[in-house]
Each structure stands twice: as structure tokens, then as C-alpha cells.
Design a protein around this motif. Structure first.
Motif, PDB file in Angstrom:
ATOM      1  N   UNK A  11      27.107 -10.477  17.131  1.00 43.11           N
ATOM      2  CA  UNK A  11      28.480 -10.015  16.894  1.00 43.11           C
ATOM      3  C   UNK A  11      28.978  -9.214  18.099  1.00 43.11           C
ATOM      4  N   UNK A  12      30.219  -9.472  18.465  1.00 42.51           N
ATOM      5  CA  UNK A  12      30.899  -8.690  19.499  1.00 42.51           C
ATOM      6  C   UNK A  12      31.677  -7.578  18.802  1.00 42.51           C
ATOM      7  N   UNK A  13      31.524  -6.354  19.272  1.00 39.66           N
ATOM      8  CA  UNK A  13      32.174  -5.246  18.581  1.00 39.66           C
ATOM      9  C   UNK A  13      32.923  -4.338  19.565  1.00 39.66           C
ATOM     10  N   UNK A  14      33.912  -3.664  19.012  1.00 36.87           N
ATOM     11  CA  UNK A  14      34.635  -2.606  19.720  1.00 36.87           C
ATOM     12  C   UNK A  14      34.764  -1.424  18.771  1.00 36.87           C
ATOM     13  N   UNK A  15      34.629  -0.216  19.311  1.00 33.16           N
ATOM     14  CA  UNK A  15      34.717   0.956  18.445  1.00 33.16           C
ATOM     15  C   UNK A  15      34.789   2.228  19.252  1.00 33.16           C
ATOM     16  N   UNK A  16      34.646   3.344  18.574  1.00 29.43           N
ATOM     17  CA  UNK A  16      34.694   4.653  19.229  1.00 29.43           C
ATOM     18  C   UNK A  16      33.471   5.460  18.838  1.00 29.43           C
ATOM     19  N   UNK A  17      33.054   6.355  19.745  1.00 31.00           N
ATOM     20  CA  UNK A  17      31.927   7.230  19.419  1.00 31.00           C
ATOM     21  C   UNK A  17      32.449   8.527  18.800  1.00 31.00           C
ATOM     22  N   UNK A  18      31.574   9.515  18.625  1.00 31.70           N
ATOM     23  CA  UNK A  18      31.958  10.760  17.967  1.00 31.70           C
ATOM     24  C   UNK A  18      32.992  11.553  18.770  1.00 31.70           C
ATOM     25  N   UNK A  19      33.058  11.316  20.063  1.00 26.70           N
ATOM     26  CA  UNK A  19      34.033  12.012  20.905  1.00 26.70           C
ATOM     27  C   UNK A  19      35.352  11.257  20.999  1.00 26.70           C
ATOM     28  N   UNK A  20      35.405  10.084  20.380  1.00 25.92           N
ATOM     29  CA  UNK A  20      36.622   9.288  20.413  1.00 25.92           C
ATOM     30  C   UNK A  20      36.703   8.358  21.600  1.00 25.92           C
ATOM     31  N   UNK A  21      35.627   8.284  22.400  1.00 21.72           N
ATOM     32  CA  UNK A  21      35.621   7.391  23.569  1.00 21.72           C
ATOM     33  C   UNK A  21      35.471   5.947  23.118  1.00 21.72           C
ATOM     34  N   UNK A  22      36.190   5.072  23.825  1.00 23.51           N
ATOM     35  CA  UNK A  22      36.173   3.649  23.482  1.00 23.51           C
ATOM     36  C   UNK A  22      34.849   3.024  23.942  1.00 23.51           C
ATOM     37  N   UNK A  23      34.209   2.272  23.049  1.00 25.15           N
ATOM     38  CA  UNK A  23      32.952   1.596  23.354  1.00 25.15           C
ATOM     39  C   UNK A  23      33.054   0.135  22.928  1.00 25.15           C
ATOM     40  N   UNK A  24      32.214  -0.721  23.535  1.00 23.24           N
ATOM     41  CA  UNK A  24      32.146  -2.129  23.141  1.00 23.24           C
ATOM     42  C   UNK A  24      30.762  -2.670  23.481  1.00 23.24           C
ATOM     43  N   UNK A  25      30.448  -3.796  22.896  1.00 26.41           N
ATOM     44  CA  UNK A  25      29.139  -4.384  23.173  1.00 26.41           C
ATOM     45  C   UNK A  25      28.820  -5.515  22.218  1.00 26.41           C
ATOM     46  N   UNK A  26      27.537  -5.875  22.157  1.00 25.26           N
ATOM     47  CA  UNK A  26      27.061  -6.938  21.276  1.00 25.26           C
ATOM     48  C   UNK A  26      25.856  -6.430  20.498  1.00 25.26           C
ATOM     49  N   UNK A  27      25.710  -6.944  19.294  1.00 19.65           N
ATOM     50  CA  UNK A  27      24.514  -6.658  18.508  1.00 19.65           C
ATOM     51  C   UNK A  27      24.239  -7.833  17.584  1.00 19.65           C
ATOM     52  N   UNK A  28      23.031  -7.851  17.049  1.00 18.45           N
ATOM     53  CA  UNK A  28      22.626  -8.932  16.158  1.00 18.45           C
ATOM     54  C   UNK A  28      22.464  -8.406  14.740  1.00 18.45           C
ATOM     55  N   UNK A  29      22.948  -9.181  13.776  1.00 18.91           N
ATOM     56  CA  UNK A  29      22.848  -8.776  12.381  1.00 18.91           C
ATOM     57  C   UNK A  29      22.959 -10.005  11.492  1.00 18.91           C
ATOM     58  N   UNK A  30      22.586  -9.823  10.236  1.00 19.88           N
ATOM     59  CA  UNK A  30      22.638 -10.933   9.292  1.00 19.88           C
ATOM     60  C   UNK A  30      24.029 -11.228   8.777  1.00 19.88           C
ATOM     61  N   UNK A  31      24.929 -10.255   8.872  1.00 18.38           N
ATOM     62  CA  UNK A  31      26.308 -10.450   8.412  1.00 18.38           C
ATOM     63  C   UNK A  31      27.200  -9.431   9.106  1.00 18.38           C
ATOM     64  N   UNK A  32      28.505  -9.607   8.954  1.00 20.13           N
ATOM     65  CA  UNK A  32      29.441  -8.664   9.569  1.00 20.13           C
ATOM     66  C   UNK A  32      29.296  -7.279   8.954  1.00 20.13           C
ATOM     67  N   UNK A  33      29.076  -7.217   7.631  1.00 19.14           N
ATOM     68  CA  UNK A  33      28.911  -5.923   6.965  1.00 19.14           C
ATOM     69  C   UNK A  33      27.671  -5.200   7.490  1.00 19.14           C
ATOM     70  N   UNK A  34      26.591  -5.958   7.708  1.00 15.27           N
ATOM     71  CA  UNK A  34      25.367  -5.356   8.248  1.00 15.27           C
ATOM     72  C   UNK A  34      25.582  -4.886   9.680  1.00 15.27           C
ATOM     73  N   UNK A  35      26.397  -5.629  10.448  1.00 15.50           N
ATOM     74  CA  UNK A  35      26.700  -5.230  11.821  1.00 15.50           C
ATOM     75  C   UNK A  35      27.458  -3.906  11.832  1.00 15.50           C
ATOM     76  N   UNK A  36      28.457  -3.784  10.950  1.00 10.65           N
ATOM     77  CA  UNK A  36      29.213  -2.533  10.878  1.00 10.65           C
ATOM     78  C   UNK A  36      28.332  -1.378  10.435  1.00 10.65           C
TER      79      UNK A  36
END
Length: 410
Positions: A11-36
Motif C-alpha cells: 500500500x502507498x500511504x500519505x499522512x502526518x506524524x505527531x508534529x504534523x509533518x507530512x510523511x509518505x511511503x509504502x508498507x505491506x498489509x493484508x488489507x487497507x484497514x490493517x495498513x491504517x
């Protein structure tokens, strides 16, 4: 559960960390809910997550090396070490995934981790990847999970794979030398016949005298190679391809090749000892893990690496399942040396079958090692002798007419 574990994806993701900085990357999971959920555990707030259309992991290529038996052995030993140190299983996989350099191995580790997070046992997660985790490995892991000694059995798996891989390398080394002799001799002979001999034949055409029989034969052979070299090389390639396809598609053909290989001089003795070593090592490992003897022999039959010994182990399994002792069955199948049968009998009576079989495996692995070293020492002068006879024979055939002319002049 297995179906859910099988649907691993990147899964390709975009999000923010605890400081509000924009982050992105890839991870592997069994479903989108598990990825989140995985992102939240890392302290990230997922804003956008989508599935990436990409294979989970391949067999090699520019983006990653092929996963080898050595990689699996190292993986098993690292898991065993971290578990014995108190590191949770999933966290162990996360640590290894970050440290491994091969992308294919990293994806395999992440896939197994995702299966476990989805509720699968480690044995079930391994069974989703039969290309890398064979039945023996899965059976031992299952036994370890049931008995609560998983880290101990993972360490045994690593040791077993290291020893069997070392044995396989020795067998390849033993088979490589005879093949190298034949290939090198053929290539050198073909080069001489196609490019060198014609120069001499042009010289001989102006002699106006009969050539010696050996010279005539070599010249005719050279003319044949010049005219039909593509048929010779094409025929060899076709025969090699047909052999590989027949071996791949026909079990009867593979079994016949296995039986014939055991009767070859020198090589056959090495293959026999290697099969006995694999039998003893595999059965000892599974018996020590508490796997029932009949069930263990099913995995042993697939691990011995030769059809003759595979059929013998299957016969032993059937005999043991009807109440026959293992050593009595070993005597009936008549493929194991008396020393192996006697040591197995002593181990069976003393309740230390795994220790005795490990001693048998150590002995025959050392025998294979010594035989391969002896074969290497034998083949080094043999290669020189074969090449000397071929090249020397061709040179003599070309110089015989010159020697004959010299004697006539004198």
C-alpha cells in the motif's frame, strides 16, 4: 483465515506524524484497514492509503536477488535468537525486515509478519510460501508451537538447512568437474577442427602424395565440422533441452535417472553417501522435535534427494505404520549399509535414535567431503591428460605428412 493471509499487498500511504509533518511511503498489509492500523501504531495519522499494483516479491532480477536456502537459514536463526532474548515474534520480523538488504527477502518477511498479525500461526504463515518453506520446516515449526519450544526448533531448522546446503554444494562440486572436462575438451576440439585444421589441409593439398590415415581422418572430420557445425551445436542444444524438459515433466524419467546415477563410478558412491546423510539428518531433526515417526518419514522421503531412497523410505513408513520396527524395515528395503542399520538399532533400543542418526549424518557428510576432495585431486591431472591427448593427437595428425616429407628428402 488462510484466505485473508494470502491477500497480502503493498500500500502507498500519505499522512502526518505527531508534529504534523507530512510523511509518505509504502508498507505491506493484508488489507487497507490493517495498513491504517499499522501506521497508527507507528504514531502516524494516515490521510491517504491506496493499494499498489505490484507483485509481492519475485524470484530475482534487477530489484532484488533470489531468495536462497542460506537466506532462509539465517532468517530462522535470527528469529530463534530474538525469541530466546524475549523479543516478541512480530517485533522480531520488523527488526529483520529493516536490516535485510535483499528486497525480495524483506517482502517475504513482511508477508509472514502480515499473516501473523492477521491471526495465523507461524506454521500457517510459512505454508503460504511453499517455495521458500518446505513441508519439513512447516512441520517442525508447527511442532514447536504446539510444544512451546519454537525458538529451539527454529535453531534446529537453521542448523539443518546449513548442513544440507553445505552437502548440496559438495555434490554440485563433484558433478561440476566431469562436466567441465567434457565441455572444455569439446570446445577446444571444435575450435581446432573449424579454424586451425583447414589451414593445414590447404597446405597438404599441394603435396601431391597420399596422406597418413590419421591425417585423412582428422581432415575429413574438420570438413564435416565446417559444413555441419550448426547441426552439431544445434543437435547438442536440442538434446540438452529435450533432456531438461523430460526431467521436468516426467517423474518416471527422473526416477530412472536417479537410479542410473547411483551406479556411476565414483559419482555414484558420492550420491549414495549423500542420500544416506540427508536421510539420517532429516529424520534425526524431526524425531528430536517430537514429530511422530510415521509423519516424519513423509518429510524424509521428500528430502533424501533420490528416487531409490525415496521409495525405500516410503516403504519403511508403511511398514512402521503397521507395527514393524524401523530397523527391521531398514533391513528389508536393503538400501542402507549394515553400519547405518546397526547404529539405528542401538539408538532405537536406547531411546536415543536422534543422537545416533546425527552421528550417522556427520560420518557420511565427512565421507562425501573426503570423496569430493579426492575426486577434485583426481580430475585435475585427468583434465590435463584428456586435453593433452585431444590437442596432441590433432597436432601429431597435422605434422605426420611433414615428418613423412622430411624422411623422403633425406
Amino acid at each position: 483465515m488462510a484466505q485473508k493471509a494470502a491477500k497480502q499487498a503493498i500500500f502507498i500511504w500519505e499522512g502526518t506524524d505527531k508534529r504534523g509533518s507530512r510523511k509518505s511511503g509504502e508498507l505491506q498489509a493484508g488489507s487497507m484497514a490493517m495498513a491504517k492500523a499499522d501506521l497508527r501504531r507507528q504514531g502516524l495519522n494516515p490521510l491517504k492509503v491506496k493499494k499498489k499494483a505490484k507483485p509481492l516479491f519475485g524470484s530475482g532480477g534487477p530489484k532484488g536477488k533470489k531468495i536462497t536456502t542460506k537466506d532462509i537459514a539465517i532468517f530462522a536463526r535470527q528469529v530463534a535468537t530474538m525469541m530466546s532474548s524475549g523479543v516478541p515474534l512480530v517485533q522480531s520480523f520488523e527488526i529483520m525486515a529493516k536490516s535485510v538488504e535483499n528486497p525480495n527477502m524483506r517482502n517475504l518477511i513482511n508477508s509472514v509478519k502480515g499473516d501473523i498479525e492477521g491471526g495465523s500461526t507461524l506454521a500457517d504463515a510459512f505454508r503460504q510460501h511453499p517455495r521458500y518453506f518446505d513441508d519439513l520446516t512447516c512441520s517442525l515449526v508447527h511442532a514447536g508451537e504446539q510444544a512451546g519450544i519454537l525458538e529451539s526448533l527454529l535453531d534446529k531448522i537453521a542448523t539443518y538447512k546449513e548442513k544440507t546446503e553445505a552437502l548440496r554444494s559438495k555434490i554440485k562440486k563433484a558433478l561440476f568437474y566431469p562436466t567441465a572436462v567434457i565441455v572444455v575438451a569439446f570446445i577446444i576440439t571444435a575450435i581446432l577442427l573449424i579454424f586451425v585444421i583447414p589451414q593445414f589441409s590447404q597446405l597438404f593439398s599441394g603435396f601431391g602424395a597420399d596422406l597418413p590415415a590419421l591425417t585423412k581422418f582428422v581432415v575429413q572430420l574438420s570438413e564435416f565440422f565446417q559444413a555441419y557445425w550448426y547441426l552439431v551445436f544445434g543437435g547438442l542444444i536440442l538434446v540438452g533441452y529435450a533432456f531438461s524438459q523430460a526431467k521436468k515433466r516426467s517423474r518416471a524419467f527422473r526416477d530412472r535417472i536417479d537410479h542410473i546415477s547411483l551406479t556411476l563410478p565414483i559419482i555414484g558412491d558420492i550420491l549414495n553417501k549423500a542420500a544416506i546423510a540427508r536421510f539420517a539428518r532429516t529424520l534425526a531433526t524431526m524425531f528430536a522435535a517430537g514429530v511422530p515417526l510415521v509423519e516424519a518419514m513423509e518429510s524424509v522421503a521428500g528430502a533424501v534427494g533420490n528416487a531409490k531412497y525415496r521409495d525405500a523410505v516410503i516403504q519403511m513408513r508403511d511398514d512402521v505404520s503397521t507395527g514393524t520396527s524401523m530397523t527391521a524395515s531398514m533391513e528389508q528395503v536393503a538400501v542402507f549399509p549394515n553400519m547405518v542399520v546397526q547404529m539405528a538399532s542401538i539408538g532405537e533400543e536406547a531411546g536415543s535414535l536422534d543422537k545416533m542418526l546425527n552421528k550417522v549424518a556427520d560420518f557420511y557428510e565427512q565421507e562425501v567431503d573426503d570423496a569430493v576432495d579426492a575426486l577434485s585431486s583426481l580430475l585435475e591431472p585427468l583434465i590435463m591428460a584428456v586435453l593433452g591427448v585431444l590437442v596432441g593427437g590433432l597436432v601429431i595428425a597435422m605434422y605426420l605428412p611433414i615428418f613423412k616429407m622430411g624422411s623422403v628428402v633425406m
